[in-house]
Write a protein that holds these residues in place. Sequence first.
Motif, PDB file in Angstrom:
ATOM      1  N   SER A  47       0.826  -1.201   0.000  1.00 65.82           N
ATOM      2  CA  SER A  47       0.000   0.000   0.000  1.00 65.82           C
ATOM      3  C   SER A  47       0.863   1.255   0.000  1.00 65.82           C
ATOM      4  O   SER A  47       2.047   1.226   0.346  1.00 65.82           O
ATOM      5  CB  SER A  47      -0.919   0.011   1.231  1.00 65.82           C
ATOM      6  N   LYS A  48       0.228   2.351  -0.379  1.00 63.81           N
ATOM      7  CA  LYS A  48       0.920   3.632  -0.414  1.00 63.81           C
ATOM      8  C   LYS A  48      -0.098   4.756  -0.317  1.00 63.81           C
ATOM      9  O   LYS A  48      -1.170   4.686  -0.925  1.00 63.81           O
ATOM     10  CB  LYS A  48       1.727   3.759  -1.706  1.00 63.81           C
ATOM     11  N   VAL A  49       0.205   5.768   0.474  1.00 67.67           N
ATOM     12  CA  VAL A  49      -0.609   6.981   0.581  1.00 67.67           C
ATOM     13  C   VAL A  49       0.287   8.157   0.236  1.00 67.67           C
ATOM     14  O   VAL A  49       1.373   8.306   0.793  1.00 67.67           O
ATOM     15  CB  VAL A  49      -1.184   7.146   2.007  1.00 67.67           C
ATOM     16  N   TYR A  50      -0.141   8.984  -0.694  1.00 67.59           N
ATOM     17  CA  TYR A  50       0.706  10.090  -1.145  1.00 67.59           C
ATOM     18  C   TYR A  50      -0.142  11.229  -1.699  1.00 67.59           C
ATOM     19  O   TYR A  50      -1.364  11.095  -1.866  1.00 67.59           O
ATOM     20  CB  TYR A  50       1.696   9.604  -2.218  1.00 67.59           C
ATOM     21  N   SER A  51       0.492  12.353  -1.968  1.00 63.78           N
ATOM     22  CA  SER A  51      -0.194  13.529  -2.505  1.00 63.78           C
ATOM     23  C   SER A  51       0.392  13.902  -3.857  1.00 63.78           C
ATOM     24  O   SER A  51       1.586  13.713  -4.105  1.00 63.78           O
ATOM     25  CB  SER A  51      -0.065  14.719  -1.547  1.00 63.78           C
ATOM     26  N   VAL A  52      -0.463  14.431  -4.704  1.00 67.66           N
ATOM     27  CA  VAL A  52      -0.055  14.899  -6.037  1.00 67.66           C
ATOM     28  C   VAL A  52      -0.523  16.340  -6.208  1.00 67.66           C
ATOM     29  O   VAL A  52      -1.676  16.662  -5.908  1.00 67.66           O
ATOM     30  CB  VAL A  52      -0.654  14.007  -7.147  1.00 67.66           C
ATOM     31  N   LYS A  53       0.369  17.193  -6.678  1.00 67.75           N
ATOM     32  CA  LYS A  53      -0.004  18.592  -6.895  1.00 67.75           C
ATOM     33  C   LYS A  53      -0.843  18.729  -8.162  1.00 67.75           C
ATOM     34  O   LYS A  53      -0.561  18.099  -9.176  1.00 67.75           O
ATOM     35  CB  LYS A  53       1.250  19.459  -7.006  1.00 67.75           C
ATOM     36  N   SER A  54      -1.860  19.569  -8.098  1.00 68.91           N
ATOM     37  CA  SER A  54      -2.688  19.844  -9.260  1.00 68.91           C
ATOM     38  C   SER A  54      -3.020  21.333  -9.273  1.00 68.91           C
ATOM     39  O   SER A  54      -2.634  22.080  -8.367  1.00 68.91           O
ATOM     40  CB  SER A  54      -3.987  19.031  -9.205  1.00 68.91           C
ATOM     41  N   GLU A  55      -3.750  21.762 -10.292  1.00 72.69           N
ATOM     42  CA  GLU A  55      -4.120  23.177 -10.392  1.00 72.69           C
ATOM     43  C   GLU A  55      -5.014  23.610  -9.233  1.00 72.69           C
ATOM     44  O   GLU A  55      -5.055  24.782  -8.869  1.00 72.69           O
ATOM     45  CB  GLU A  55      -4.838  23.431 -11.722  1.00 72.69           C
ATOM     46  N   LEU A  56      -5.731  22.665  -8.667  1.00 68.98           N
ATOM     47  CA  LEU A  56      -6.648  22.966  -7.568  1.00 68.98           C
ATOM     48  C   LEU A  56      -6.019  22.725  -6.198  1.00 68.98           C
ATOM     49  O   LEU A  56      -6.687  22.846  -5.177  1.00 68.98           O
ATOM     50  CB  LEU A  56      -7.921  22.115  -7.707  1.00 68.98           C
ATOM     51  N   GLY A  57      -4.733  22.403  -6.196  1.00 65.85           N
ATOM     52  CA  GLY A  57      -4.043  22.125  -4.942  1.00 65.85           C
ATOM     53  C   GLY A  57      -3.587  20.680  -4.878  1.00 65.85           C
ATOM     54  O   GLY A  57      -3.524  19.987  -5.892  1.00 65.85           O
ATOM     55  N   LYS A  58      -3.295  20.216  -3.679  1.00 59.57           N
ATOM     56  CA  LYS A  58      -2.832  18.840  -3.510  1.00 59.57           C
ATOM     57  C   LYS A  58      -4.004  17.868  -3.483  1.00 59.57           C
ATOM     58  O   LYS A  58      -5.037  18.143  -2.901  1.00 59.57           O
ATOM     59  CB  LYS A  58      -2.030  18.711  -2.215  1.00 59.57           C
ATOM     60  N   LYS A  59      -3.808  16.753  -4.131  1.00 56.93           N
ATOM     61  CA  LYS A  59      -4.816  15.694  -4.144  1.00 56.93           C
ATOM     62  C   LYS A  59      -4.186  14.434  -3.559  1.00 56.93           C
ATOM     63  O   LYS A  59      -3.114  14.019  -3.973  1.00 56.93           O
ATOM     64  CB  LYS A  59      -5.297  15.428  -5.566  1.00 56.93           C
ATOM     65  N   LYS A  60      -4.861  13.861  -2.556  1.00 62.21           N
ATOM     66  CA  LYS A  60      -4.346  12.662  -1.914  1.00 62.21           C
ATOM     67  C   LYS A  60      -4.804  11.405  -2.637  1.00 62.21           C
ATOM     68  O   LYS A  60      -5.923  11.339  -3.144  1.00 62.21           O
ATOM     69  CB  LYS A  60      -4.787  12.606  -0.450  1.00 62.21           C
ATOM     70  N   PHE A  61      -3.942  10.419  -2.656  1.00 63.64           N
ATOM     71  CA  PHE A  61      -4.257   9.126  -3.257  1.00 63.64           C
ATOM     72  C   PHE A  61      -3.883   8.011  -2.292  1.00 63.64           C
ATOM     73  O   PHE A  61      -2.929   8.135  -1.524  1.00 63.64           O
ATOM     74  CB  PHE A  61      -3.470   8.919  -4.551  1.00 63.64           C
ATOM     75  N   LEU A  62      -4.647   6.949  -2.340  1.00 59.29           N
ATOM     76  CA  LEU A  62      -4.212   5.716  -1.715  1.00 59.29           C
ATOM     77  C   LEU A  62      -4.218   4.632  -2.776  1.00 59.29           C
ATOM     78  O   LEU A  62      -5.134   4.564  -3.593  1.00 59.29           O
ATOM     79  CB  LEU A  62      -5.092   5.320  -0.527  1.00 59.29           C
ATOM     80  N   GLU A  63      -3.167   3.852  -2.788  1.00 54.34           N
ATOM     81  CA  GLU A  63      -3.039   2.752  -3.736  1.00 54.34           C
ATOM     82  C   GLU A  63      -2.748   1.472  -2.965  1.00 54.34           C
ATOM     83  O   GLU A  63      -2.082   1.500  -1.929  1.00 54.34           O
ATOM     84  CB  GLU A  63      -1.886   2.995  -4.714  1.00 54.34           C
ATOM     85  N   TYR A  64      -3.238   0.372  -3.490  1.00 51.79           N
ATOM     86  CA  TYR A  64      -2.902  -0.896  -2.856  1.00 51.79           C
ATOM     87  C   TYR A  64      -3.025  -2.036  -3.851  1.00 51.79           C
ATOM     88  O   TYR A  64      -3.671  -1.934  -4.889  1.00 51.79           O
ATOM     89  CB  TYR A  64      -3.785  -1.170  -1.636  1.00 51.79           C
ATOM     90  N   GLU A  65      -2.380  -3.127  -3.492  1.00 49.42           N
ATOM     91  CA  GLU A  65      -2.541  -4.399  -4.193  1.00 49.42           C
ATOM     92  C   GLU A  65      -2.573  -5.486  -3.136  1.00 49.42           C
ATOM     93  O   GLU A  65      -1.777  -5.468  -2.186  1.00 49.42           O
ATOM     94  CB  GLU A  65      -1.401  -4.652  -5.174  1.00 49.42           C
ATOM     95  N   ALA A  66      -3.505  -6.410  -3.271  1.00 51.79           N
ATOM     96  CA  ALA A  66      -3.614  -7.515  -2.321  1.00 51.79           C
ATOM     97  C   ALA A  66      -3.750  -8.824  -3.091  1.00 51.79           C
ATOM     98  O   ALA A  66      -4.376  -8.867  -4.152  1.00 51.79           O
ATOM     99  CB  ALA A  66      -4.807  -7.315  -1.395  1.00 51.79           C
ATOM    100  N   MET A  67      -3.170  -9.877  -2.536  1.00 53.22           N
ATOM    101  CA  MET A  67      -3.147 -11.154  -3.242  1.00 53.22           C
ATOM    102  C   MET A  67      -3.295 -12.310  -2.264  1.00 53.22           C
ATOM    103  O   MET A  67      -2.797 -12.264  -1.143  1.00 53.22           O
ATOM    104  CB  MET A  67      -1.815 -11.297  -3.987  1.00 53.22           C
TER     105      MET A  67
END
Length: 216
Positions: A47-67
Amino acid sequence: MQYKNMNQCRTLIVITVTFLLTLSVFSQTKTDWKVQTSKDGNFLVKSKVYSVKSELGKKKFLEYEAMTQFEVDFERCVHILKNVGNHKLIINEKNSRLLDSISENKSLIYYFFEPTWPFKNSDCVAFMISSINYENEKATFQIEASPSSYKSLGVNRLTDYSMTFTIKKLISGKVEINTTAKISPTVNVPNFMLKAFFPKGPIDILKRINQLSKND
């Protein structure tokens, strides 16, 4: 008992090797993945939680893979995932329904989320594309947000929502299930709350598929 332990050990080794190979591919473009294993060793989650800059400010994302691997019937798993109404049980949503069957392999679907505080009610409109090979016993269900494809229903709509489910029959007779997701919440939530979803959240999703496949 010794034979059972040996089988469990072999299963864990296969899952671990497959997972690490997948992780090595992701590591070429992503860093800081957190890899966790369930207490019984049958589930692997990154898993990973991170932020990405955009024109409207920072946008948070969470990503994961499970198996994981289950002793279930391949066609039963396919049946469960094809039925959009089951998704509310799998992903723990308030509602999930089919909006339009565009083709045999493509559908427009709707999710409604009613989470606990501090999250607000939200929804998601997405295309679900399925690829099912019964001969080779492998199937993929890809869900990708398409927020403008259906009218607004007065709640925040997810614009970044991507999820996949991949199932395949193994030589051992078990079915391997893999799920991935990349989601940006509609409200700003502290990172520690997003990270608290792991590893239990994705593991529970896989367990629900297994349970539905046996009970439905």
